[in-house]
Write an enzyme that holds these catalytic residues in place. Structure first.
Site, mmCIF file in Angstrom:
data_model
loop_
_atom_site.group_PDB
_atom_site.id
_atom_site.type_symbol
_atom_site.label_atom_id
_atom_site.label_comp_id
_atom_site.label_asym_id
_atom_site.label_seq_id
_atom_site.Cartn_x
_atom_site.Cartn_y
_atom_site.Cartn_z
ATOM 1 N N LYS A 84 0.717 15.889 0.514
ATOM 2 C CA LYS A 84 0.739 15.183 -0.775
ATOM 3 C C LYS A 84 -0.645 15.298 -1.412
ATOM 4 O O LYS A 84 -1.663 14.967 -0.788
ATOM 5 C CB LYS A 84 1.106 13.723 -0.524
ATOM 6 C CG LYS A 84 1.738 13.022 -1.689
ATOM 7 C CD LYS A 84 2.191 11.647 -1.224
ATOM 8 C CE LYS A 84 2.823 10.857 -2.306
ATOM 9 N NZ LYS A 84 2.933 9.436 -1.935
HETATM 10 C C1 E4P Z 1 5.240 7.455 -3.443
HETATM 11 O O1 E4P Z 1 5.079 8.604 -3.166
HETATM 12 C C2 E4P Z 1 4.242 6.646 -4.169
HETATM 13 O O2 E4P Z 1 3.035 6.679 -3.502
HETATM 14 C C3 E4P Z 1 4.748 5.238 -4.326
HETATM 15 O O3 E4P Z 1 6.107 5.288 -4.714
HETATM 16 C C4 E4P Z 1 3.926 4.401 -5.266
HETATM 17 O O4 E4P Z 1 4.577 3.168 -5.454
HETATM 18 P P1 E4P Z 1 3.849 1.902 -6.071
HETATM 19 O O5 E4P Z 1 3.563 2.181 -7.507
HETATM 20 O O6 E4P Z 1 4.828 0.782 -5.908
HETATM 21 O O7 E4P Z 1 2.591 1.688 -5.277
#
Ligand code: E4P
Length: 224
Positions: A84
């Protein structure tokens, strides 16, 4: 639509995986820190639990060399690791390099459709648009998914990247993303739990069992 769990909590992953609801996992540095465990051990354990489904493990570096080096390391943890990478210029360079080595990339922190377009162009396999955080600042998170799905539907573009709806906050986000035709929705365990529930299911089950137990009292020979 595929369901991913957005967590590094192994107990939650095991719970929903046993129900057949987990098509993959996304993590981020905040989620890893929340569990308070070693990054490598955590990712390895999650990868084993959900194999062969993909598990996104985010890099911390923000420079090209650092991201490439961390990306290779994360990928060495397990063959179902997806690296990622944040949607920044250095991240695009790292995405080009790592994806050309066959390492799948989830480009994160996407907040506009054009960012999604460039991420796909750089070679990302997954685009992570953050809808909840857009809603939080008064912008239309689901509108971003609508735009990305429309772009992907243009066959001339042959866009292979999967639209991974992130920052999901409630079941309506899941429903709307599915209606739009997004490829994947990643959600916290609390949201996945809510997908299962309806008060009429509980009321209905109670009524069935009450009727059965009442009849059984009157006629003990009643069996299943
Ligand atoms: C997923 O890959 C993201 O990091 C995550 O969905 C972020 O979510 P949040 O905005 O609730 O922290």
């Amino acid at each position: 639509m595929k369901f991913y769990l957005d967590t590094a909590n192994l107990a939650s992953i095991k719970k929903f995986n046993a129900m057949g609801l987990v098509d993959g996992i996304t993590t981020n540095p905040s989620l890893i820190v929340k569990e308070g465990a070693d990054f490598e051990q955590t990712i390895k354990a999650i990868c084993k639990e959900v194999y062969p489904h993909p598990v996104s493990a985010e890099v911390i570096a923000t420079d090209y060399e650092g991201m490439v080096s961390e990306g290779k390391r994360n990928r060495s943890f397990a063959e179902n690791v997806v690296v990622k990478i944040p949607m920044i210029a250095e991240g695009l360079k790292a995405t080009k390099t790592l994806s050309s080595m066959g390492i799948p990339i989830n480009m994160t922190l996407i907040f506009s459709a054009v960012q999604g377009l460039v991420a796909a162009k750089a070679g990302a396999s997954y685009l992570s648009p953050f809808i909840g955080r857009l809603d939080d600042v008064g912008q239309d998170g689901m509108g971003l998914i609508r735009d990305l799905v429309a772009i992907k539907r243009n066959e001339n573009y042959n866009m292979k990247a999967e639209i991974l709806v992130a920052s999901i906050r409630h079941p309506i986000h899941v429903l709307e993303a599915a209606k739009l035709g997004a490829d994947i929705g990643t959600m916290p365990a609390e949201v996945m739990e809510k997908l299962l529930l309806h008060p009429l299911t509980d009321i209905g089950l109670k009524r069935f069992l009450d009727d059965w137990n009442k009849a059984k009292k009157e006629k003990p020979s009643l069996t299943v």
